[in-house]
Design a protein around this motif. Structure first.
Motif, PDB file in Angstrom:
ATOM      1  N   SER A 285     -91.747  32.283 -54.330  1.00  0.00           N
ATOM      2  CA  SER A 285     -91.831  30.872 -53.961  1.00  0.00           C
ATOM      3  C   SER A 285     -91.484  29.981 -55.147  1.00  0.00           C
TER       4      SER A 285
ATOM      5  N   ARG B  43     -87.636  30.158 -55.459  1.00  0.00           N
ATOM      6  CA  ARG B  43     -86.996  29.380 -54.398  1.00  0.00           C
ATOM      7  C   ARG B  43     -87.128  27.890 -54.657  1.00  0.00           C
TER       8      ARG B  43
ATOM      9  N   THR C 266     -89.853  27.039 -49.301  1.00  0.00           N
ATOM     10  CA  THR C 266     -88.977  27.452 -48.210  1.00  0.00           C
ATOM     11  C   THR C 266     -88.262  26.252 -47.603  1.00  0.00           C
TER      12      THR C 266
ATOM     13  N   LYS D  71     -85.521  25.316 -50.188  1.00  0.00           N
ATOM     14  CA  LYS D  71     -84.418  26.270 -50.195  1.00  0.00           C
ATOM     15  C   LYS D  71     -83.548  26.080 -48.970  1.00  0.00           C
ATOM     16  N   TYR D  72     -84.161  26.021 -47.810  1.00  0.00           N
ATOM     17  CA  TYR D  72     -83.392  25.924 -46.568  1.00  0.00           C
ATOM     18  C   TYR D  72     -82.617  24.610 -46.501  1.00  0.00           C
TER      19      TYR D  72
ATOM     20  N   ASN E 296     -81.065  31.798 -44.319  1.00  0.00           N
ATOM     21  CA  ASN E 296     -81.570  30.525 -43.815  1.00  0.00           C
ATOM     22  C   ASN E 296     -82.019  30.589 -42.360  1.00  0.00           C
TER      23      ASN E 296
ATOM     24  N   THR F 210     -85.378  31.956 -42.530  1.00  0.00           N
ATOM     25  CA  THR F 210     -86.265  30.999 -43.197  1.00  0.00           C
ATOM     26  C   THR F 210     -86.718  29.921 -42.227  1.00  0.00           C
TER      27      THR F 210
ATOM     28  N   MET G 247     -90.276  31.402 -41.221  1.00  0.00           N
ATOM     29  CA  MET G 247     -91.113  31.176 -42.394  1.00  0.00           C
ATOM     30  C   MET G 247     -91.729  29.788 -42.482  1.00  0.00           C
ATOM     31  N   ILE G 248     -90.942  28.746 -42.250  1.00  0.00           N
ATOM     32  CA  ILE G 248     -91.429  27.400 -42.544  1.00  0.00           C
ATOM     33  C   ILE G 248     -92.660  27.065 -41.713  1.00  0.00           C
TER      34      ILE G 248
END
Length: 824
Positions: free
Chosen positions: A375, A378, A453, A456-457, A504, A507, A511-512
């Motif tokens: 994390s 990222r 996240t 990053k995305y 992505n 992600t 993930m988000i």
């Protein structure tokens, strides 16, 4: 008095109490006062009594724990335990790894904006700023991206030496180990600046300061490991890489098939306990040149040498390059952005337990170590790279659109081009705010699992959009590769950032929201932990406290969502000035809507929610845009509310709000339980959707900021390499903008006179000479127009090559060999 009045008073007080999240006793007291007033004012007695009875039926069981705990809480605890999705060890570690910052407020439905605005503005130290202005500026000036990407497919030796000598690889290594000891903010600023001139250089510097041996050693290494390796990593004696991804385990790092068997083996002339590793890795940045390899693998102890546990779990180790059995393969070639990247292979490579990061004590804890450090990585490298590219793309495209003319007008005057310029301006402004916000969180000591996240995305996706719009505006200038092209490599490299550090698509859809819904929610994780406590009164009481807090939270968000929907979030307490207060109110509204949708989804779908990736992705979009808008407002406040930046702020906020409504709309229209989706729509959009994307007038204002020298443009360009060197064509074109703007009135005057004349001169130089003789322009103005022509030629010109220059060296060698054979 109407029979409905007592019930209206009851509902009104309940609504006010829910909106303001008043405690239950306060609501009961207010309701009693209201009903007493109705009684004294001769309201219908039966209606007052019925309303009082309803109040008592609700209040008595909730207020008296001897009734509530056995009759309500305990049965609900049993039901909750049955529907609670099983939490794997992998998920548990991921949830416990990160910290929660302001993103938790966005999940609350009632954000405390003071928490955000009281965070100190991110500022570099004098030493960090000096490094940016000194060695970092020098490294940028040394960079010839065409030479790196086309001629050498590598950095030249002098750049490698400069990077090592100036400790670019040791930015995160503390000074006591010989590193620079820089903050995460400084790391962000360095990567951003390098990325504005070359993504190959930025990735080369970024990886050792991201997920890798140095970061892992700092957090988990033994003192002996730190003392030996960190000084060598800091000064470049060791070049690190980290081998995680393989053919069978990409985004799903927990499925690593690479393994190590605990056994006895030879090491430095002795027979020691160690691990025999077999691995197959790919996509490993810096692997071809690495001297120290970080390795993730699953560790087994079939002979029970270390104890009874046979599957010890994912573990991390350090492998010197010269360890027997390591096969560092040939290089990958990532989309004409040839940073050092390649595969790693090994069969029964023996290392002692002392080479495990953290030693034997950390065996089997690799997943936790990775999650905690991933994390942080990222949060910095990829968002910063997108920020540097996005900022450079914005300012140079604005200058190009002003300089490049078609049909006698700068192409930036055409509305179609202005639409693209506005997107570039707004997206670059957004990337800058988002990437800096997340880096600042790391610099404050946080481990921002969810924001990392998000950053990053969205930074990489917006960076790709900036590159696409810039390419569209540049046309052939962006397509023809060569030393004069400053966009082509960025366009080619855009999918790389989309893919690495977790694809992505995964992600966004997994993930988000999947991580944020539990980690950021004020009650869910507490309820889950309470339900997992040992049986007993303490478990019931803890669950009771969190359960009813959650119920009140959900009721409040339903009421707040309805109220904000009916009023358009146009009234209510909010921070900010007269310009930004409306934006804070909008975010208050969508925070309530997100919390309401999240609670409803988790209640109805339970463990199935993790498989509803479309719903999870859309709710993740809402959380992301709330976080992005918060970062934008924080940036605006930190920079002391510059009025010149308001078009960029407004465009970015309106774009985020429009995306929030689109995501909520899609989520509710496709909600798995259709009647519940209709009910949520009525609460969140009682008057329908109202948010619209930025309008044409605002877009024209945003676009014009990129095409004119001004303070907002200068702020947007802060932190990138704009020195107009021979190897920086983008910097040269940007430097032309002030002179071009000054020359435009002279150019219009000259072209108007030329059009209305009957002179026969055809070349530009002859026309200028004629203009001076005719008195249309002065000699000084002639020089100004000649300079304008030269700047324009440099701006629009592209490269051409002999065919032999474009053929690969390997192809030319093969041709030469065939010619030799033919001659023989």
């Amino acid at each position: 008095m109407s029979i409905a009045v007592p019930f209206l008073v009851f509902l009104l007080i309940a609504g006010i109490a829910a909106y303001h999240r008043l405690r239950l006793p306060t609501w009961i007291a207010l309701t009693a006062v209201g009903l007493m007033a109705c009684w004294l004012l001769d309201a219908n007695a039966t209606a007052v009594i019925v309303a009082a009875v309803i109040t008592a039926v609700i209040a008595v069981p909730l207020l008296l724990p001897q009734i509530r705990l056995p009759l309500i809480t305990k049965p609900l605890l049993g039901f909750y335990t049955r529907i609670l999705p099983p939490l794997s060890e992998t998920e548990r570690v991921a949830l416990e790894a990160g910290t929660v910052g302001f993103e938790g407020q966005l999940f609350s439905g009632k954000p405390d904006w003071k928490v955000l605005l009281d965070q100190p503005a991110p500022v570099l130290t004098e030493e960090e700023q000096a490094f940016l202005d000194g060695p970092c500026e020098e490294l940028c000036a040394m960079t010839n991206d065409w030479d790196i990407t086309h001629v050498r497919a590598d950095l030249p030796p002098e750049m490698w030496e400069f990077i090592k000598k100036n400790k670019f690889f040791g930015m995160i290594v503390p000074k006591e180990y010989g590193g620079l000891g820089f903050s995460a903010l400084a790391n962000h600023k360095v990567i951003q600046k390098l990325a504005s001139i070359s993504s190959v250089v930025s990735s080369t510097v970024g990886v050792p300061n991201s997920l890798g041996p140095a970061e892992l050693l700092l957090h988990y290494g033994t003192e002996e490991q730190k003392d030996h390796y960190l000084p060598r990593l800091a000064d470049g004696r060791e070049v690190p890489c980290f081998a995680l991804t393989g053919p069978w385990a990409g985004s799903d790092a927990t499925s690593i098939p690479d393994f190590g068997i605990v056994c006895m083996g030879e090491w430095n002339g002795g027979n020691v306990v160690g691990v025999k590793l077999t691995f197959d890795k790919r996509y490993i940045t810096l692997a071809p040149v690495a001297t120290l390899i970080g390795m993730a693998f699953r560790m087994y102890d079939p002979a029970g040498i270390l104890g009874d546990q046979r599957d010890i779990g994912i573990s991390l180790a350090l492998l010197p390059r010269d360890t027997p059995g390591i096969d560092i393969g040939r290089r990958h070639f990532p989309l004409n952005s040839p940073f050092q990247n390649g595969p790693l292979h090994g069969h029964e490579v023996f290392i002692p337990l002392s080479q495990l990061i953290g030693g034997e004590a950390q065996a089997g804890k690799g997943w936790q170590m990775l999650v905690e450090v991933l994390s942080i990585g990222r949060s910095i490298t990829l968002p910063s790279t997108a920020s540097g590219g996005g900022k450079m793309g914005a300012v140079v495209t604005g200058a190009y659109a002003r300089i490049r003319k078609q049909f006698g007008l700068s192409i930036g005057r055409f509305e179609g081009v202005q639409e693209a310029l506005a997107r570039i301006a707004g997206n670059a402004y957004t990337i800058s705010a988002l990437s800096e916000s997340t880096a600042a969180a790391v610099a404050r000591g946080e481990n921002p699992a969810v924001p990392s996240t998000i950053a990053k995305y969205h930074c990489t996706e917006l960076g790709r959009q900036v590159a696409q719009d810039a390419m569209d505006i540049h046309g052939g200038k962006g397509i023809i590769l060569g030393p004069k092209n400053y966009l082509g490599r960025s366009w080619q490299a855009a999918p790389i950032a989309i893919t690495v550090e977790g694809a992505n698509i995964m992600t966004r859809s997994l993930m988000i929201f999947g991580q944020g819904a539990i980690l950021c929610h004020p009650w869910v994780l507490k309820e889950m932990k309470a339900a997992m406590l040992p049986d007993g009164p303490g478990r019931v009481r803890e669950f009771d406290r969190n359960l009813f807090g959650h119920i009140g939270f959900a009721i409040s968000n339903a009421v707040r969502s309805l109220w904000f929907g009916l009023t358009g979030a146009s009234i209510g307490k909010a921070p900010g000035d007269a310009y930004t207060r409306r934006y804070y109110r909008k975010l208050n509204r969508y925070s309530s809507a997100l919390a309401l949708c999240a609670d409803t989804s988790m209640l109805l779908l339970g463990g199935k929610l993790k498989f509803k990736e479309s719903l999870s992705g859309r709710l993740g979009d809402v959380l992301s845009q709330l976080y992005i808008a918060s970062a934008l407002l924080k940036r605006y406040e930190d920079q002391r509310r510059p009025e010149a930046d308001q078009p960029l702020l407004a465009w970015s906020i309106l774009n985020a709000v429009h995306k929030i409504e689109l995501a909520l709309s899609d989520a509710l229209r496709n909600f798995p339980v259709r009647p519940v989706g209709w009910l949520l729509w009525a609460l969140i959009f009682p008057l329908g959707r109202r948010a619209t994307p930025p309008g044409d007038r605002l877009s024209r204002r945003a676009a014009s900021l990129l095409m004119t020298p001004n303070e907002a443009r200068d702020r947007l360009a802060e932190g990138i390499f704009l020195t107009p060197t021979q190897n920086n064509p983008a910097g040269r074109i940007n430097s032309y903008l002030p002179a071009v703007v000054l020359a435009e009135p002279v150019e219009r005057k000259f072209l108007k006179a030329l059009k209305n004349s009957d002179i026969e001169a055809l070349t530009f130089a002859e026309q200028l000479d004629e203009g001076v003789r005719e008195g249309w322009i002065t000699a000084d103005e002639r020089g100004q127009l000649q300079a304008l022509r030269e700047m324009t030629i440099d701006t629009i010109s592209v490269d051409d090559f002999d065919t032999g220059e474009l053929r690969s060296a390997g192809y030319q060698r093969r041709c030469a060999n065939r010619d030799d054979l033919a001659t023989a």
